[in-house]
Design an enzyme around this catalytic site. Structure first.
Site, PDB file in Angstrom:
ATOM      1  N   THR A 166       0.816  -1.210   0.000  1.00 44.01           N
ATOM      2  CA  THR A 166       0.000   0.000   0.000  1.00 44.01           C
ATOM      3  C   THR A 166       0.853   1.265   0.000  1.00 44.01           C
ATOM      4  OG1 THR A 166      -0.140  -0.124   2.415  1.00 44.01           O
ATOM      5  CG2 THR A 166      -1.926  -1.132   1.168  1.00 44.01           C
TER       6      THR A 166
ATOM      7  N   HIS B 192       6.321  -0.134   7.281  1.00 43.01           N
ATOM      8  CA  HIS B 192       6.571   0.703   8.455  1.00 43.01           C
ATOM      9  C   HIS B 192       6.633  -0.183   9.689  1.00 43.01           C
ATOM     10  CE1 HIS B 192       2.282   0.268   9.320  1.00 43.01           C
ATOM     11  NE2 HIS B 192       2.007   0.715   8.107  1.00 43.01           N
TER      12      HIS B 192
ATOM     13  N   HIS C  92       4.422  -3.096  10.549  1.00 43.00           N
ATOM     14  CA  HIS C  92       4.595  -4.398   9.903  1.00 43.00           C
ATOM     15  C   HIS C  92       5.643  -5.252  10.601  1.00 43.00           C
ATOM     16  CE1 HIS C  92       3.110  -1.933   6.373  1.00 43.00           C
ATOM     17  NE2 HIS C  92       2.332  -2.987   6.294  1.00 43.00           N
TER      18      HIS C  92
ATOM     19  N   LYS D  53     -10.309  -0.341   8.263  1.00 40.37           N
ATOM     20  CA  LYS D  53     -10.594   0.885   7.522  1.00 40.37           C
ATOM     21  C   LYS D  53     -12.076   1.233   7.625  1.00 40.37           C
ATOM     22  CE  LYS D  53      -6.489   1.759   5.895  1.00 40.37           C
ATOM     23  NZ  LYS D  53      -5.765   2.999   6.222  1.00 40.37           N
TER      24      LYS D  53
ATOM     25  N   ARG E  61     -10.648   2.209   0.379  1.00 42.41           N
ATOM     26  CA  ARG E  61      -9.299   2.632   0.037  1.00 42.41           C
ATOM     27  C   ARG E  61      -9.277   3.229  -1.365  1.00 42.41           C
ATOM     28  NH1 ARG E  61      -5.193  -0.029   3.138  1.00 42.41           N
ATOM     29  NH2 ARG E  61      -6.060  -1.561   4.589  1.00 42.41           N
TER      30      ARG E  61
ATOM     31  N   GLN F 108      -7.795 -13.562  -0.185  1.00 41.14           N
ATOM     32  CA  GLN F 108      -6.787 -13.952   0.802  1.00 41.14           C
ATOM     33  C   GLN F 108      -6.922 -15.431   1.149  1.00 41.14           C
ATOM     34  OE1 GLN F 108      -6.090 -11.314   4.115  1.00 41.14           O
ATOM     35  NE2 GLN F 108      -5.375 -12.971   5.430  1.00 41.14           N
TER      36      GLN F 108
ATOM     37  N   ASP G 190      -6.474  -8.244  13.246  1.00 40.97           N
ATOM     38  CA  ASP G 190      -7.547  -7.844  12.344  1.00 40.97           C
ATOM     39  C   ASP G 190      -7.710  -8.808  11.166  1.00 40.97           C
ATOM     40  OD1 ASP G 190      -5.099  -7.117  11.238  1.00 40.97           O
ATOM     41  OD2 ASP G 190      -5.897  -5.340  10.234  1.00 40.97           O
TER      42      ASP G 190
ATOM     43  N   LYS H 298      -1.452   6.289  19.385  1.00 43.94           N
ATOM     44  CA  LYS H 298      -1.197   5.231  18.415  1.00 43.94           C
ATOM     45  C   LYS H 298       0.287   4.887  18.335  1.00 43.94           C
ATOM     46  CE  LYS H 298      -2.438   3.815  13.729  1.00 43.94           C
ATOM     47  NZ  LYS H 298      -3.139   4.195  12.476  1.00 43.94           N
TER      48      LYS H 298
ATOM     49  N   LYS I 228       3.683   6.187  15.428  1.00 47.40           N
ATOM     50  CA  LYS I 228       3.503   7.526  14.888  1.00 47.40           C
ATOM     51  C   LYS I 228       4.393   8.518  15.628  1.00 47.40           C
ATOM     52  CE  LYS I 228       0.151   6.846  11.839  1.00 47.40           C
ATOM     53  NZ  LYS I 228       0.275   7.184  10.409  1.00 47.40           N
ATOM     54  N   THR I 229       4.940   9.474  14.894  1.00 45.68           N
ATOM     55  CA  THR I 229       5.672  10.584  15.482  1.00 45.68           C
ATOM     56  C   THR I 229       5.056  11.869  14.951  1.00 45.68           C
ATOM     57  OG1 THR I 229       7.285  10.753  13.677  1.00 45.68           O
ATOM     58  CG2 THR I 229       7.785   9.204  15.453  1.00 45.68           C
TER      59      THR I 229
END
Length: 420
Positions: free
Chosen positions: A40, A45, A48, A82, A86, A173, A194, A231, A234-235
């Site tokens: 995606t 990141h 993962h 989501k 998307r 999947q 998920d 979360k 994240k920064t």
């Protein structure tokens, strides 16, 4: 320690189809397992990392992991997690993302190992060959609408709506699991919590399609959370990427170094390959001497070394030490570029420009009057040297490698001026 025992100690088992049978199967002989990664973006990141490292843990115990790049499913879009549809990427974009992700995965898994080498697959190889009629007749017939609607990944989207495209993701999947089972004898799929509905749908498809009575397994890992409710991953600058060009090793190192005391032991268990005894020793130090931040430093070192290598770790540590000690002049231009990637910066045109003007240009002051006040009060340093002369020009200051002026206002606010 048995594999599932180790995973349980680390808190890495969230759901399992039959944990007792899976444990018996893993101890009997090596198993083939897989996890999928949809392209995606042009990089994975740190969200993962947990499933990637799960594959690595299995490989270290002698099992054979398959890293599946979703070149096909990436064209569809997973509805899991989501709230809305998307944006679909083009085939060319997804193919480009897939190639980059393949390269990243090779840093974590051993594809050259003699006995149980990791495998790399792309589901576009088989999904791209399917024809609609055969797919509906041979695969779609095994999925009832009631069964699919009951899955959380679909059910959570019904109120706001879900397209047939994303609704079909579960089937695709599931077909991946079937295909990998047929090609490589894959018996286990792992993924995030998920993905539970998609994973169990895959085990059912294999049983129905191939009349299999053998045990097929699914295992999910927990959602990574932070104790303060914010979360993970994240920064202020956004996501923490595994690509050094998107998130520098220094920023990556700092992300882990800044882990809260309440989270650090959990993350050491989740993400590192330290032994139970090593982690327990760090937990003890955290309790008795939290000011040393030994657990955080160990976490930052382990993760930066794992993702970016020893040289990048040394560079990140060097930058960190220079900033802590107020010795930025000891850094090279490349280290400056990396360490000050996220600070306010500006390119300075003309070396005869007054420093007062530069302070405004980089955002260290709002006006010339404010800039002069900061300087007169001794609040401004340039490359470690305090500057109080409000008439000083840029060309009289010594730039790092003739390229950078690192400006500090007060104790912690940094700004970067790049000389053109």
């Amino acid at each position: 320690m048995r594999l599932l025992e180790d995973l349980a100690y680390r808190g890495l088992i969230y759901q399992s189809t039959d944990q007792e049978k899976l444990d018996e199967r893993l101890e009997r002989e090596p198993i083939v397992l897989y996890c999928g990664f949809d392209p995606t973006a042009d990089s994975l990141h740190i969200g993962h990392l947990l499933p990637i490292l799960m594959l690595r843990r299995f490989q270290q115990y002698g099992h054979q992991p398959i890293a599946l790049v979703g070149g096909g499913t990436g064209l569809i879009g997973d509805p899991s997690g989501k709230a809305t549809e998307r944006t679909l990427n083009t085939k060319e974009v997804v193919e480009g993302f897939s190639n980059k992700i393949r390269t990243q995965l090779s840093r974590f898994l051993d594809f050259e190992k003699a006995e149980n080498p990791a495998l790399l697959a792309n589901n576009h190889d088989w999904l791209g060959e399917l024809d609609l009629i055969s797919f509906l007749r041979d695969v779609g017939k095994h999925f009832s609408l009631n069964y699919m609607l009951a899955k959380e990944s679909v059910n959570s989207r019904l109120e706001k709506g879900i397209s047939f495209t994303e609704f079909s993701y579960m089937i695709l999947q599931s077909y991946d699991y079937l295909e990998l089972h047929r090609r490589y004898g894959c018996e286990l799929q792992v993924g995030g919590s998920d993905q539970w509905g998609n994973i169990t749908a895959g085990t059912e498809l294999i049983r129905k399609s191939d009349n299999k009575s053998d045990d097929l397994f699914g295992l999910t890992i927990p959602l990574v959370t932070k104790s303060d409710g914010t979360k993970f991953g994240k920064t202020e600058g956004g996501a923490v990427w595994l690509d050094a060009d998107k998130t520098s090793p220094y920023v990556f190192y700092q992300f882990w170094l800044n882990t809260d005391d309440a989270d650090v032991i959990k993350y050491l268990k989740y993400f590192t390959f330290l032994s139970k005894d090593q982690i327990e020793d760090l937990a003890q130090t955290l309790e008795t001497a939290p000011e040393e931040r030994k657990a955080q430093r160990t976490l930052a070192e382990e993760m930066t070394r794992l993702v970016h290598g020893e040289a990048a770790l040394s560079r990140a540590q060097n930058i960190t030490a220079a900033l802590f000690q107020g010795k930025v002049s000891s850094l090279t231009a490349s280290e400056i570029s990396e360490g000050f990637q996220d600070v306010p910066s500006s390119t300075i045109e003309g070396i005869e420009l007054p420093l007062v003007d530069v302070l405004i240009q980089v955002g260290a002051a709002k006006s010339k009057r404010e800039a002069r006040e900061f300087m007169q009060n001794g609040a401004v340093t340039v490359n470690d040297e305090r500057v109080t002369d409000t008439s000083i020009l840029v060309n009289t200051l010594k730039a790092i490698d003739d390229k950078f002026l690192v400006i500090r206002r007060g104790k912690k606010k940094y700004f970067l001026a790049a000389l053109s």
